[in-house]
Design a protein around this motif. Structure first.
Motif, PDB file in Angstrom:
ATOM      1  N   TYR A  26       0.823  -1.210   0.000  1.00 31.98           N
ATOM      2  CA  TYR A  26       0.000   0.000   0.000  1.00 31.98           C
ATOM      3  C   TYR A  26       0.857   1.261   0.000  1.00 31.98           C
ATOM      4  O   TYR A  26       0.628   2.171  -0.806  1.00 31.98           O
ATOM      5  CB  TYR A  26      -0.933   0.021   1.216  1.00 31.98           C
ATOM      6  CG  TYR A  26      -1.826   1.247   1.223  1.00 31.98           C
ATOM      7  CD1 TYR A  26      -2.988   1.289   0.457  1.00 31.98           C
ATOM      8  CD2 TYR A  26      -1.488   2.370   1.964  1.00 31.98           C
ATOM      9  CE1 TYR A  26      -3.802   2.409   0.439  1.00 31.98           C
ATOM     10  CE2 TYR A  26      -2.294   3.503   1.951  1.00 31.98           C
ATOM     11  CZ  TYR A  26      -3.447   3.514   1.192  1.00 31.98           C
ATOM     12  OH  TYR A  26      -4.240   4.641   1.164  1.00 31.98           O
ATOM     13  N   SER A 118      -1.583   3.828   8.992  1.00 30.74           N
ATOM     14  CA  SER A 118      -2.027   2.427   9.001  1.00 30.74           C
ATOM     15  C   SER A 118      -2.284   2.011  10.444  1.00 30.74           C
ATOM     16  O   SER A 118      -1.597   2.466  11.370  1.00 30.74           O
ATOM     17  CB  SER A 118      -0.986   1.512   8.352  1.00 30.74           C
ATOM     18  OG  SER A 118       0.249   1.562   9.050  1.00 30.74           O
ATOM     19  N   GLY A 164      -8.340   9.019   0.549  1.00 29.22           N
ATOM     20  CA  GLY A 164      -8.313   7.634   0.103  1.00 29.22           C
ATOM     21  C   GLY A 164      -8.036   6.688   1.248  1.00 29.22           C
ATOM     22  O   GLY A 164      -7.857   7.102   2.401  1.00 29.22           O
ATOM     23  N   GLY A 165      -7.981   5.413   0.924  1.00 24.89           N
ATOM     24  CA  GLY A 165      -7.707   4.395   1.930  1.00 24.89           C
ATOM     25  C   GLY A 165      -8.198   3.036   1.477  1.00 24.89           C
ATOM     26  O   GLY A 165      -8.867   2.909   0.445  1.00 24.89           O
ATOM     27  N   ARG A 166      -7.883   2.029   2.268  1.00 27.76           N
ATOM     28  CA  ARG A 166      -8.348   0.669   1.978  1.00 27.76           C
ATOM     29  C   ARG A 166      -8.104  -0.212   3.194  1.00 27.76           C
ATOM     30  O   ARG A 166      -7.464   0.211   4.169  1.00 27.76           O
ATOM     31  CB  ARG A 166      -7.639   0.100   0.761  1.00 27.76           C
ATOM     32  CG  ARG A 166      -6.147  -0.104   0.929  1.00 27.76           C
ATOM     33  CD  ARG A 166      -5.640  -1.171  -0.027  1.00 27.76           C
ATOM     34  NE  ARG A 166      -6.290  -2.451   0.230  1.00 27.76           N
ATOM     35  CZ  ARG A 166      -6.022  -3.554  -0.472  1.00 27.76           C
ATOM     36  NH1 ARG A 166      -5.159  -3.525  -1.464  1.00 27.76           N
ATOM     37  NH2 ARG A 166      -6.633  -4.694  -0.172  1.00 27.76           N
ATOM     38  N   LEU A 167      -8.618  -1.450   3.149  1.00 26.45           N
ATOM     39  CA  LEU A 167      -8.381  -2.445   4.187  1.00 26.45           C
ATOM     40  C   LEU A 167      -7.746  -3.676   3.557  1.00 26.45           C
ATOM     41  O   LEU A 167      -7.877  -3.919   2.357  1.00 26.45           O
ATOM     42  CB  LEU A 167      -9.675  -2.827   4.905  1.00 26.45           C
ATOM     43  CG  LEU A 167     -10.248  -1.775   5.855  1.00 26.45           C
ATOM     44  CD1 LEU A 167     -11.232  -0.873   5.135  1.00 26.45           C
ATOM     45  CD2 LEU A 167     -10.937  -2.419   7.065  1.00 26.45           C
ATOM     46  N   CYS A 168      -7.041  -4.441   4.377  1.00 31.45           N
ATOM     47  CA  CYS A 168      -6.389  -5.658   3.895  1.00 31.45           C
ATOM     48  C   CYS A 168      -6.274  -6.644   5.050  1.00 31.45           C
ATOM     49  O   CYS A 168      -6.789  -6.401   6.139  1.00 31.45           O
ATOM     50  CB  CYS A 168      -5.009  -5.338   3.311  1.00 31.45           C
ATOM     51  SG  CYS A 168      -3.811  -4.757   4.530  1.00 31.45           S
ATOM     52  N   ASP A 191     -12.579  -7.544  -0.017  1.00 29.85           N
ATOM     53  CA  ASP A 191     -12.991  -6.217  -0.463  1.00 29.85           C
ATOM     54  C   ASP A 191     -14.421  -6.204  -0.993  1.00 29.85           C
ATOM     55  O   ASP A 191     -15.102  -5.185  -0.943  1.00 29.85           O
ATOM     56  CB  ASP A 191     -12.042  -5.707  -1.550  1.00 29.85           C
ATOM     57  CG  ASP A 191     -10.694  -5.290  -0.976  1.00 29.85           C
ATOM     58  OD1 ASP A 191     -10.668  -4.908   0.210  1.00 29.85           O
ATOM     59  OD2 ASP A 191      -9.689  -5.342  -1.702  1.00 29.85           O
ATOM     60  N   PRO A 195     -15.964  -5.744   3.315  1.00 27.44           N
ATOM     61  CA  PRO A 195     -14.913  -4.729   3.166  1.00 27.44           C
ATOM     62  C   PRO A 195     -14.505  -4.038   4.465  1.00 27.44           C
ATOM     63  O   PRO A 195     -13.400  -3.508   4.550  1.00 27.44           O
ATOM     64  CB  PRO A 195     -15.533  -3.725   2.191  1.00 27.44           C
ATOM     65  CG  PRO A 195     -17.002  -3.915   2.320  1.00 27.44           C
ATOM     66  CD  PRO A 195     -17.198  -5.366   2.606  1.00 27.44           C
ATOM     67  N   TYR A 201      -6.163  -1.395   8.349  1.00 27.32           N
ATOM     68  CA  TYR A 201      -6.691  -0.332   7.485  1.00 27.32           C
ATOM     69  C   TYR A 201      -5.600   0.695   7.193  1.00 27.32           C
ATOM     70  O   TYR A 201      -4.644   0.875   7.956  1.00 27.32           O
ATOM     71  CB  TYR A 201      -7.911   0.353   8.115  1.00 27.32           C
ATOM     72  CG  TYR A 201      -7.657   1.035   9.439  1.00 27.32           C
ATOM     73  CD1 TYR A 201      -7.014   2.267   9.534  1.00 27.32           C
ATOM     74  CD2 TYR A 201      -8.089   0.434  10.627  1.00 27.32           C
ATOM     75  CE1 TYR A 201      -6.799   2.882  10.752  1.00 27.32           C
ATOM     76  CE2 TYR A 201      -7.878   1.037  11.853  1.00 27.32           C
ATOM     77  CZ  TYR A 201      -7.234   2.262  11.908  1.00 27.32           C
ATOM     78  OH  TYR A 201      -7.004   2.867  13.122  1.00 27.32           O
TER      79      TYR A 201
END
Length: 259
Positions: A26, A118, A164-168, A191, A195, A201
Motif C-alpha cells: 500500500y 495504518s 483515500g484508503g483501503r483495508l487488507c 474487499d 470490506p 486499514y
C-alpha cells in the motif's frame, strides 16, 4: 513484559512478514505519487515505507536504533509547517496519547500536506485477539486498536480531508503459514463481501487550512484620484483706504470685476 526484541521477533515471523508485505504494497503505491520536498516516517523505522517516494529529504523518527531522529512521536523537534508528507505505520496503536501525535502531525505539515496512517482494525478477526486472555499480552494484540470511524472523526476535527484508503489482511492471523494459505480466498473476497472487516486499514488524508483574505484599500486608485484634483487659487486683491474713499465709479467697477 513486551520488549523491543519481542516486537522485532514477531515482525520477523511468518505472520509478521505477511503483515509487512501488505504494508509495503500500500505505501509503495501511495507515496510514489506524492510530491514535495520533505517526508518523514514516524515509527517502525526498521522498515522503509518511503522507499518509492521521490522527495529530496526523507527521514525516520522513533526510538528504534534505525531512526534518523530519536524522539517521542508526541513531541517532535521539527519545525512548524515544514513537512510535505508524514506517514504513521501503526504509530497510533501503541501510544498512550494518539491525539497528541495527531496534533503534532498537523503542526509540522504544510497546508495541503499529506498524512498516511495504518492501523489494526478492532472490528476484525485480528481484533478478536485483544479479547483472548492467551493473546492480549502479546504483540500486536497488546496495543490499543483505534476504530477507523473514530480516527476519521479525529482527523476531521483537525481539518483533514479524507483522500483515500483501503483495508487488507482479511485472513485470520494464524501463526502457521499453511493455514493462511488455505484461507487465502478470503483476501480476494474480502474487499467485495466484507470490506469493513479487514485486519489492517490504511487512511490517506490531506491537511486543509481555512484562512482569511485580507482586504486592503486600493492605494493606487486613491493616489490617482488625488493627483487629478487641481486646487483653484483664489485671487485676493488688496484695496487701500484711498481707493475705497475714491468716488471714481469706473475704478469701483473695475474692482468689482476683478473680484
Amino acid at each position: 513484559m513486551m520488549t523491543a526484541q519481542n516486537v522485532q521477533q514477531w515482525l520477523e515471523s511468518s505472520l509478521g512478514q505477511y503483515l509487512i508485505e501488505h504494508e509495503y504494497r500500500y505505501y509503495d503505491q501511495v507515496v510514489a505519487n506524492i510530491f514535495g520536498y520533505n517526508a518523514v516516517q514516524i515509527g517502525w523505522s526498521q522498515f522503509d515505507f518511503l522507499r518509492l517516494n521521490r522527495m529530496p529529504l526523507r527521514f525516520f523518527v522513533g526510538l528504534e536504533s534505525e531512526a534518523s531522529l530519536r524522539a517521542e512521536a508526541g513531541f517532535l523537534p521539527i519545525q512548524t509547517n515544514s513537512m510535505d508528507l508524514v506517514i504513521l505505520p501503526h504509530t497510533l496503536d501503541f501510544n498512550v496519547n494518539p491525539h497528541q501525535i495527531l496534533r503534532e502531525v498537523h503542526r509540522i505539515l504544510i497546508p495541503e500536506g499529506h498524512l498516511v496512517v495504518s492501523g489494526f482494525n478492532p472490528f476484525s478477526l485480528w481484533g478478536i485477539g485483544r479479547h483472548l486472555k492467551s493473546m492480549r499480552r502479546e504483540f500486536p494484540w497488546n496495543g490499543d486498536f483505534i476504530a477507523l470511524s473514530r480516527l476519521k472523526d479525529w482527523l476531521k476535527l483537525l481539518d483533514f480531508e479524507m483522500a483515500g484508503g483501503r483495508l487488507c489482511c482479511y485472513a485470520p492471523p494464524f501463526k502457521q503459514e499453511k493455514w493462511r494459505r488455505r484461507l487465502s480466498f478470503m483476501e480476494a473476497a474480502g474487499d467485495r463481501w466484507w470490506p469493513i472487516s479487514g485486519g489492517v486499514y490504511f487512511l490517506h488524508a490531506i491537511k486543509h487550512m481555512h484562512g482569511m483574505r485580507i482586504i486592503k484599500p486600493d492605494w493606487k486608485k486613491c493616489l490617482d484620484a488625488k493627483k487629478k484634483m487641481a486646487p483653484i487659487a483664489r485671487k485676493i486683491i488688496k484695496v487701500s483706504k484711498q481707493d475705497r474713499s475714491s468716488n471714481n465709479p469706473n475704478q469701483i467697477s473695475d474692482l468689482n470685476k476683478s473680484r
